[in-house]
Motif scaffolding. Structure first.
Motif, short mmCIF file in Angstrom:
data_model
loop_
_atom_site.label_atom_id
_atom_site.label_comp_id
_atom_site.label_asym_id
_atom_site.label_seq_id
_atom_site.Cartn_x
_atom_site.Cartn_y
_atom_site.Cartn_z
N ASP A 209 0.72 -1.56 0.12
CA ASP A 209 -0.05 -0.38 -0.14
C ASP A 209 1.04 1.28 -0.23
O ASP A 209 0.40 2.42 0.03
N ARG A 212 0.03 4.18 -1.96
CA ARG A 212 -1.85 4.60 -2.63
C ARG A 212 -1.44 5.53 -1.33
O ARG A 212 -2.00 6.37 -0.89
N GLU A 215 1.03 8.06 -0.77
CA GLU A 215 1.41 9.05 -2.50
C GLU A 215 1.65 11.07 -2.13
O GLU A 215 1.77 11.27 -1.26
N GLU A 253 0.05 -2.68 -7.23
CA GLU A 253 -1.21 -2.13 -7.34
C GLU A 253 -0.91 -0.38 -7.76
O GLU A 253 -1.80 0.18 -8.89
N HIS A 254 -0.87 -0.02 -6.75
CA HIS A 254 -0.79 1.55 -7.02
C HIS A 254 0.43 2.39 -7.74
O HIS A 254 0.72 3.47 -7.41
#
Ligand SMILES: [Zn+2]
Length: 302
Positions: A209, A212, A215, A253-254
């Motif tokens: 994560d 995300r 960021e 994913e991010h």
């Protein structure tokens, strides 16, 4: 239709598959790489695994065997450089004529290359890359993997250690690299570094994560910048027709993929190679290693 056995050896696991010329994986298996590290010489253990896989799956007519190793391969395509994460106390793969010995014990033609050459082979086969094309590929995983396809050949250099762009030096770099040098770009741009940064500064969230939750953090912007530099450097040298970007870090994913490609563009000279630069994500999927190895064997072992 022709078929081949493709093998992808990593530090943790190795995968073996029976792959048809059109890319169909007829059957495959995954095992811990420990199976190649104890109880005999690594080449003999691998030969045993190949025979067992072929017997168990009724592989009758494979034309060749292709194997990707987590280390460079000598320019004559026969010997693997020492694999630091595949130690075998009896005899490892390093500095052994893997090709001749496996051909003898399996009776099939064998071709070997470093793992990223096999991944790039999968990309150029799937994309039907032309003989005049130049493709540079980067895989941001544990380290920074790199291969270059230059008009029909994978570039290896005079001894096999060419195109290893994770180990270019950076100005003012002080961190010690796994290769023993100080200040390699890999110390700033790899998954290994990202994990250490996470532990030190961002452990309030799970590692997957990090992009995300944090960021915009300057440390992460620096990380993306460090990933862009080796890509821009190689694009500057080769003026390629295609740049392929892949690896576990980019598959998070991010991961800010657009930020990475913008930074690469920013570091490449205008108008060329920047204006004609085509950057695409690696597309060959989870079987890329075994499919690439099988395609490589059909192209180079027969
Ligand atoms: Zn290094």
């Amino acid at each position: 239709m022709k078929s081949a056995i493709g093998i992808d050896i990593g530090g943790t696991n190795f995968r073996i598959g029976w792959v048809r010329e059109d890319g169909a994986v007829l059957c495959s298996d995954k095992k811990p790489s420990e199976a190649l590290c104890a109880g005999g010489k690594a080449v003999d253990l691998l030969a045993g695994e190949i025979r067992a896989f072929m017997e168990a799956n009724g592989v009758g007519d494979a034309a060749a065997i292709g194997i990707g190793f987590p280390a460079p391969v000598s320019s004559d395509g026969k010997t693997v450089f020492p694999c630091p994460n595949l130690k075998n106390p009896v005899e490892g793969f390093g500095n052994v004529d893997v090709v001749s010995r496996l051909m003898e014990s399996t009776g099939l033609p064998v071709a070997i290359a470093k793992d990223t050459d096999m991944l790039l082979q999968a990309e150029i086969t799937v994309r039907k890359t032309g003989p005049q094309d130049i493709v540079t590929a980067f895989y941001f995983g544990t380290g920074v993997g790199n291969s270059v396809y230059y008009r029909g050949n994978m570039l290896r250099g005079a001894h096999g250690s060419g195109c290893d762009i994770g180990h270019i030096p950076v100005l003012g770099g002080t961190r010690t690299c796994g290769c023993g040098k100080k200040g390699c770009i890999e110390c700033y741009a790899s998954g290994t570094y990202l994990a250490s940064l996470w532990k030190k500064k961002f452990a309030d969230c799970a590692l997957p994560d990090i992009f995300r939750v944090h960021e915009g953090a300057p440390e992460l912007a620096d990380f993306i910048e460090a990933c862009a530099i080796p890509v821009a450097a190689e694009v500057t040298i080769f003026d390629p027709t295609l740049v392929v970007l892949g690896g576990g870090v980019l598959e998070m994913e991010h991961f800010p993929y657009a930020e990475l490609t913008e930074k690469i563009y920013g570091h490449v000279k205008k108008p060329y190679p920047a204006e004609a630069m085509k950057i695409e994500r690696a597309m060959a999927g989870k079987d890329a290693g075994i499919r690439g190895a099988a395609w490589y064997a059909l192209a180079h072992a027969l």
